[in-house]
Design an enzyme around this catalytic site. Structure first.
Site, PDB file in Angstrom:
ATOM      1  N   CYS A 105       0.717  -1.309  -0.075  1.00  0.00           N
ATOM      2  CA  CYS A 105       0.088  -0.022  -0.110  1.00  0.00           C
ATOM      3  C   CYS A 105       0.824   1.318   0.101  1.00  0.00           C
ATOM      4  O   CYS A 105       1.724   1.422   0.917  1.00  0.00           O
ATOM      5  CB  CYS A 105      -0.955   0.112   1.296  1.00  0.00           C
ATOM      6  SG  CYS A 105      -1.791   1.789   1.453  1.00  0.00           S
ATOM      7  N   CYS A 128       0.500   3.357   3.453  1.00  0.00           N
ATOM      8  CA  CYS A 128       0.723   2.814   4.681  1.00  0.00           C
ATOM      9  C   CYS A 128       2.307   3.578   5.222  1.00  0.00           C
ATOM     10  O   CYS A 128       3.117   3.793   4.367  1.00  0.00           O
ATOM     11  CB  CYS A 128       1.122   1.266   4.886  1.00  0.00           C
ATOM     12  SG  CYS A 128      -0.499   0.346   4.924  1.00  0.00           S
ATOM     13  N   HIS A 173      -4.276   0.309   7.987  1.00  0.00           N
ATOM     14  CA  HIS A 173      -4.738  -0.005   6.667  1.00  0.00           C
ATOM     15  C   HIS A 173      -6.106  -0.416   6.675  1.00  0.00           C
ATOM     16  O   HIS A 173      -6.799  -0.392   5.852  1.00  0.00           O
ATOM     17  CB  HIS A 173      -3.844  -0.948   6.117  1.00  0.00           C
ATOM     18  CG  HIS A 173      -4.052  -1.168   4.753  1.00  0.00           C
ATOM     19  ND1 HIS A 173      -3.764  -0.272   3.736  1.00  0.00           N
ATOM     20  CD2 HIS A 173      -4.679  -2.220   4.025  1.00  0.00           C
ATOM     21  CE1 HIS A 173      -3.909  -0.916   2.447  1.00  0.00           C
ATOM     22  NE2 HIS A 173      -4.607  -1.923   2.706  1.00  0.00           N
ATOM     23  N   ASN A 189     -13.256  10.092  -0.722  1.00  0.00           N
ATOM     24  CA  ASN A 189     -14.157   9.076  -1.507  1.00  0.00           C
ATOM     25  C   ASN A 189     -14.047   8.001  -1.079  1.00  0.00           C
ATOM     26  O   ASN A 189     -12.825   7.441  -0.797  1.00  0.00           O
ATOM     27  CB  ASN A 189     -13.296   8.805  -3.029  1.00  0.00           C
ATOM     28  CG  ASN A 189     -13.820  10.126  -4.121  1.00  0.00           C
ATOM     29  OD1 ASN A 189     -14.829  10.726  -4.040  1.00  0.00           O
ATOM     30  ND2 ASN A 189     -12.735  10.363  -4.909  1.00  0.00           N
ATOM     31  N   SER A 241      -9.320   4.250  -5.176  1.00  0.00           N
ATOM     32  CA  SER A 241      -8.600   3.077  -5.662  1.00  0.00           C
ATOM     33  C   SER A 241      -7.696   2.342  -4.568  1.00  0.00           C
ATOM     34  O   SER A 241      -6.823   1.566  -4.952  1.00  0.00           O
ATOM     35  CB  SER A 241      -7.821   3.900  -6.841  1.00  0.00           C
ATOM     36  OG  SER A 241      -7.056   4.902  -6.435  1.00  0.00           O
ATOM     37  N   HIS A 299      -7.074   2.105   2.006  1.00  0.00           N
ATOM     38  CA  HIS A 299      -6.447   2.691   2.978  1.00  0.00           C
ATOM     39  C   HIS A 299      -7.318   3.835   3.548  1.00  0.00           C
ATOM     40  O   HIS A 299      -7.436   4.856   2.521  1.00  0.00           O
ATOM     41  CB  HIS A 299      -4.932   2.788   2.921  1.00  0.00           C
ATOM     42  CG  HIS A 299      -4.226   3.204   4.257  1.00  0.00           C
ATOM     43  ND1 HIS A 299      -3.008   2.665   4.642  1.00  0.00           N
ATOM     44  CD2 HIS A 299      -4.157   4.570   5.057  1.00  0.00           C
ATOM     45  CE1 HIS A 299      -2.632   3.338   5.920  1.00  0.00           C
ATOM     46  NE2 HIS A 299      -3.360   4.510   5.885  1.00  0.00           N
ATOM     47  N   HIS A 352      -8.297   7.442   3.606  1.00  0.00           N
ATOM     48  CA  HIS A 352      -7.445   8.701   3.418  1.00  0.00           C
ATOM     49  C   HIS A 352      -8.577   9.463   2.579  1.00  0.00           C
ATOM     50  O   HIS A 352      -9.620   9.163   2.191  1.00  0.00           O
ATOM     51  CB  HIS A 352      -6.591   8.271   2.485  1.00  0.00           C
ATOM     52  CG  HIS A 352      -6.843   7.977   0.849  1.00  0.00           C
ATOM     53  ND1 HIS A 352      -7.374   6.713   0.742  1.00  0.00           N
ATOM     54  CD2 HIS A 352      -6.814   8.678  -0.081  1.00  0.00           C
ATOM     55  CE1 HIS A 352      -7.601   6.643  -0.748  1.00  0.00           C
ATOM     56  NE2 HIS A 352      -7.269   7.899  -1.217  1.00  0.00           N
ATOM     57  N   GLN A 401      -8.736  13.615   0.205  1.00  0.00           N
ATOM     58  CA  GLN A 401      -7.974  14.673  -0.544  1.00  0.00           C
ATOM     59  C   GLN A 401      -8.254  16.011  -0.102  1.00  0.00           C
ATOM     60  O   GLN A 401      -9.155  16.194   0.352  1.00  0.00           O
ATOM     61  CB  GLN A 401      -7.999  14.211  -1.910  1.00  0.00           C
ATOM     62  CG  GLN A 401      -7.913  12.801  -2.310  1.00  0.00           C
ATOM     63  CD  GLN A 401      -7.998  12.577  -3.705  1.00  0.00           C
ATOM     64  OE1 GLN A 401      -7.473  13.335  -4.493  1.00  0.00           O
ATOM     65  NE2 GLN A 401      -8.415  11.321  -4.249  1.00  0.00           N
ATOM     66  N   HIS A 410     -17.865  22.486   2.197  1.00  0.00           N
ATOM     67  CA  HIS A 410     -17.914  23.610   1.348  1.00  0.00           C
ATOM     68  C   HIS A 410     -17.965  24.831   2.233  1.00  0.00           C
ATOM     69  O   HIS A 410     -18.518  25.068   3.259  1.00  0.00           O
ATOM     70  CB  HIS A 410     -19.391  23.813   0.770  1.00  0.00           C
ATOM     71  CG  HIS A 410     -19.440  23.144  -0.674  1.00  0.00           C
ATOM     72  ND1 HIS A 410     -20.521  22.631  -1.049  1.00  0.00           N
ATOM     73  CD2 HIS A 410     -18.399  22.778  -1.570  1.00  0.00           C
ATOM     74  CE1 HIS A 410     -20.397  21.938  -2.234  1.00  0.00           C
ATOM     75  NE2 HIS A 410     -18.980  22.226  -2.592  1.00  0.00           N
ATOM     76  N   PHE A 418     -28.499   4.748  -9.443  1.00  0.00           N
ATOM     77  CA  PHE A 418     -27.677   5.362 -10.714  1.00  0.00           C
ATOM     78  C   PHE A 418     -28.324   6.506 -11.044  1.00  0.00           C
ATOM     79  O   PHE A 418     -29.441   6.755 -11.134  1.00  0.00           O
ATOM     80  CB  PHE A 418     -27.954   4.407 -12.012  1.00  0.00           C
ATOM     81  CG  PHE A 418     -27.251   3.057 -11.755  1.00  0.00           C
ATOM     82  CD1 PHE A 418     -25.945   2.802 -12.263  1.00  0.00           C
ATOM     83  CD2 PHE A 418     -27.811   1.855 -10.983  1.00  0.00           C
ATOM     84  CE1 PHE A 418     -25.152   1.642 -12.135  1.00  0.00           C
ATOM     85  CE2 PHE A 418     -27.004   0.716 -10.724  1.00  0.00           C
ATOM     86  CZ  PHE A 418     -25.939   0.667 -11.413  1.00  0.00           C
TER      87      PHE A 418
HETATM   88  O1  G1P Z   1      -7.677  10.536  -6.826  1.00  0.00           O
HETATM   89  P1  G1P Z   1      -8.123   9.284  -6.819  1.00  0.00           P
HETATM   90  O2  G1P Z   1      -8.855   8.366  -5.616  1.00  0.00           O
HETATM   91  O3  G1P Z   1      -7.169   8.329  -7.381  1.00  0.00           O
HETATM   92  O4  G1P Z   1      -9.377   9.088  -7.953  1.00  0.00           O
HETATM   93  C1  G1P Z   1     -10.652   9.328  -7.486  1.00  0.00           C
HETATM   94  O5  G1P Z   1     -11.177  10.757  -7.265  1.00  0.00           O
HETATM   95  C2  G1P Z   1     -10.796  11.896  -7.872  1.00  0.00           C
HETATM   96  C3  G1P Z   1     -11.462  13.014  -7.568  1.00  0.00           C
HETATM   97  O6  G1P Z   1     -12.677  12.963  -7.227  1.00  0.00           O
HETATM   98  C4  G1P Z   1     -11.797  11.500  -9.467  1.00  0.00           C
HETATM   99  O7  G1P Z   1     -11.231  12.532 -10.447  1.00  0.00           O
HETATM  100  C5  G1P Z   1     -11.251   9.962  -9.790  1.00  0.00           C
HETATM  101  O8  G1P Z   1     -12.045   9.790 -11.170  1.00  0.00           O
HETATM  102  C6  G1P Z   1     -11.729   8.955  -8.761  1.00  0.00           C
HETATM  103  O9  G1P Z   1     -11.270   7.796  -9.350  1.00  0.00           O
HETATM  104  O1  G1P Z   2     -35.901   3.269 -15.496  1.00  0.00           O
HETATM  105  P1  G1P Z   2     -34.726   2.128 -15.237  1.00  0.00           P
HETATM  106  O2  G1P Z   2     -34.047   1.878 -16.548  1.00  0.00           O
HETATM  107  O3  G1P Z   2     -35.169   0.948 -14.446  1.00  0.00           O
HETATM  108  O4  G1P Z   2     -33.527   2.838 -14.386  1.00  0.00           O
HETATM  109  C1  G1P Z   2     -32.531   3.734 -14.671  1.00  0.00           C
HETATM  110  O5  G1P Z   2     -32.853   4.948 -15.134  1.00  0.00           O
HETATM  111  C2  G1P Z   2     -33.336   5.971 -14.353  1.00  0.00           C
HETATM  112  C3  G1P Z   2     -33.618   7.185 -15.406  1.00  0.00           C
HETATM  113  O6  G1P Z   2     -32.364   7.624 -15.866  1.00  0.00           O
HETATM  114  C4  G1P Z   2     -32.648   5.999 -13.155  1.00  0.00           C
HETATM  115  O7  G1P Z   2     -33.557   6.979 -12.362  1.00  0.00           O
HETATM  116  C5  G1P Z   2     -32.357   4.938 -12.387  1.00  0.00           C
HETATM  117  O8  G1P Z   2     -31.750   5.013 -11.432  1.00  0.00           O
HETATM  118  C6  G1P Z   2     -31.750   3.840 -13.575  1.00  0.00           C
HETATM  119  O9  G1P Z   2     -31.374   2.715 -12.960  1.00  0.00           O
END
Ligand code: G1P
Ligand code: G1P
Lengths: 347, 347
Positions: free
Chosen positions: A52, A55, A114, A154, A162, A165, A167, A169, A282, A313
């Site tokens: 890692c 670490c 970790h 994240n 990714s 551990h 963390h 940013q 913010h 989604f």
């Molecule tokens: O910087 P990391 O943890 O590798 O990356 C993650 O956070 C970033 C900041 O939100 C994003 O842009 C990346 O897409 C995500 O994978």
């Molecule tokens: O309507 P679906 O295909 O079941 O659902 C998908 O599309 C929708 C509209 O973008 C979203 O709200 C849902 O989160 C997604 O899973």
């Protein structure tokens, strides 16, 4: 025909901070789910992982060796999104407009362990993270070109993290990004009209109502905002109007750490899993100006909707139309309120 | 120090349609990826699946039986996000503001073939989908409360699509959602100043420049916009300014179908996989008004970044700060331009 009812019929709610609407579909949670399932992420991790790059004592990809840190540790990201090794300002070609953007990206390790995450740290340790955030804001705001400081985390591979551990940013940069810029407008408008913080007044209204409050202590309130977008979205709001986290007293810093702990333990308990989210703070611009209208706050955007493996989604309609949610903020608050504040692994 | 250069240094670009900025980090694609891998989705599907609720002749969960359709088929979503079975208008309680929202959600099956997707249909079949979109817009705009019609597709399980049968959706509703509302402002501002469509002028500039053009025919252009957010984001823009897709001539509808086919074939060829995306069409309001400033267009937001299994996560910084991309739009355009326009499965 029934009379319109927030807990039953499709509607839109206004986010008074950003000025944008979210669409709410209370009846839609009944829909069966046959789509993608996430991995539940219940893996066992060692306390120290020799491979890692976060670490203590390990060598990072650029050859630097991490110190043998005992609490927290921060460093400049080896693959920074923002850099400052150039001169010049922009590109203005008709309808194609760009501007150079200087910045610095730092990684903040929350603990040498970790195998732990925020909800598994004790309040002292989380207080240490809060102290580091404050220290970083003090230092980064000294950099001449820095006007905005974005603290975020994240958590979980589903959130693009990714490395497990613990963390977060900090990205510090010249421009005010789109999201805080929206809030700045509404903080200012309200303050100019009424001489008060819009968030302070909103908080008062929430405390009187009580329906969406998850936790409170002497200095902080945790709630599901009336305009929540993500299924279990929450905000941690300081009672006292402050433009920057650097203004917190020692007591407030500890109360903030407690609020973070209380919230994230409930999150883990919700689906008995290490609950993924992106969180962020913010604050007012760090450009040396006075921002009496600003009231900093922290938000959590967790993607899980029904279980440890079924997420919400934000896709077609949400990308082209409007954020849209499938349970009401009040339903989400009720569920979070009922959860134990003792971590399920410790029960 | 080097001089600022769009292809090398961190910068922000302005989306002149939404008025929002995107952050670009050209150097960041070099970063190693140890995070979540998606499933590549290379499954074999039958032409007809007896358990699919979209296949011809099958029974849906509400007991209705799909007709034995030969081309396209549309119906009202059994789990609609927007409904219209209530009376009343809103909720106005201090800083908590909501309004009721009437709407209708339809599902649009692109083909009876369970095993195909848009890039595998022939131009006549895609033309049939375009014809159905136009027919739906004509019919839905007749509903008294409808002011906005959102056509979209979620393709692939990574985009939240819960059924691989080729289909899209149409949500028609009272309010103008947040995204098209942003564009309406800039279309109007530009038109009031210059008497022209901002998108028409932008298109002219792109055609002169050429660097980001992927495909064009007599009536449509496919390009990577200067302000693209998603790694391989594209737009299909009609040459002729039209407020609504219902204004297309027969020839234009066919040319639109060709543009969709040419683009989606290249997408599938990029990582030799069924390329996931959300696509959507932004049109002027359908409220009976005249919108001489509007210029409808279709956008594709695909999440894949490096391969069939590594996507771009729009998380912490992107949610709390600003959309951020890791390759430049010019790099993406160059890659898409070099791809064959014959589908890899047919090669
Ligand atoms: O910087 P990391 O943890 O590798 O990356 C993650 O956070 C970033 C900041 O939100 C994003 O842009 C990346 O897409 C995500 O994978
Ligand atoms: O309507 P679906 O295909 O079941 O659902 C998908 O599309 C929708 C509209 O973008 C979203 O709200 C849902 O989160 C997604 O899973």
């Amino acid at each position: 025909m029934e009379t319109f009812d927030l807990s039953n019929h499709s509607h839109r709610r206004l986010n008074v901070l950003t000025g944008e609407w979210v669409q709410v579909s209370p009846h839609r949670a009944k829909r069966p789910w046959q789509g993608q399932q996430e991995e539940s992420g219940a893996e066992h991790r060692p306390q120290h992982d020799p491979s890692c790059y976060l670490c203590a004592g390990n060598t990072r990809s650029n050859g630097e060796v991490n110190p043998d840190y005992k609490n927290t540790f921060s460093f400049v990201n080896d693959f920074a999104s923002l850099t400052s090794d150039f001169e010049g300002d922009g590109y203005d070609n008709g309808l194609m407009k760009a501007k150079s953007e200087k910045g610095i990206c730092k990684v903040i390790c929350f603990s040498p362990r970790h195998d732990l995450t925020i909800p598994e740290l004790d309040v002292n340790e989380i207080n240490g993270v809060v102290d580091l955030w404050v220290k970083e804001c003090n230092e980064l705001s000294e950099i001449e070109y820095v006007n905005h400081i974005q603290i975020f985390e994240n958590k979980g591979s589903i959130m693009g993290c990714s490395n497990p551990h613990p963390h977060g940013q900090i990205w510090a940069q010249e421009s005010i990004p789109v999201e805080p810029a929206k809030k700045a407008i509404n903080f200012e408008k309200y303050f100019n009209n009424l001489g008060k913080s819009i968030l302070e007044d909103y908080l008062k209204q929430e405390l009187e109502d009580g329906e969406r409050i998850i936790y409170k202590n002497d200095h902080f309130v945790v709630l599901v905002p009336f305009w929540a977008v993500w299924p279990y979205e929450t905000m941690i709001i300081p009672m006292r109007k402050m433009a920057h986290i650097t203004e917190m007293t020692k007591e407030e810093k500890r109360a903030f750490a407690e609020a973070i702990q209380q919230l994230t333990i409930r999150y883990d308990n919700l689906f008995k899993t290490s609950f993924p989210y992106s969180s962020g703070i913010h604050q007012a611009p760090y450009d040396g100006g006075e921002y009496p209208e600003w009231h900093w706050h922290m938000s959590f955007y967790p993607p899980l909707l029904r279980s440890a493996t079924v997420k919400k989604f934000m896709v077609g309609y949400e990308m082209f139309g409007n954020p849209q949610r499938d349970i009401t903020p009040e339903q989400a608050a009720k569920t979070l309120q009922a959860l134990s504040n003792v971590h399920y692994k410790a029960q």
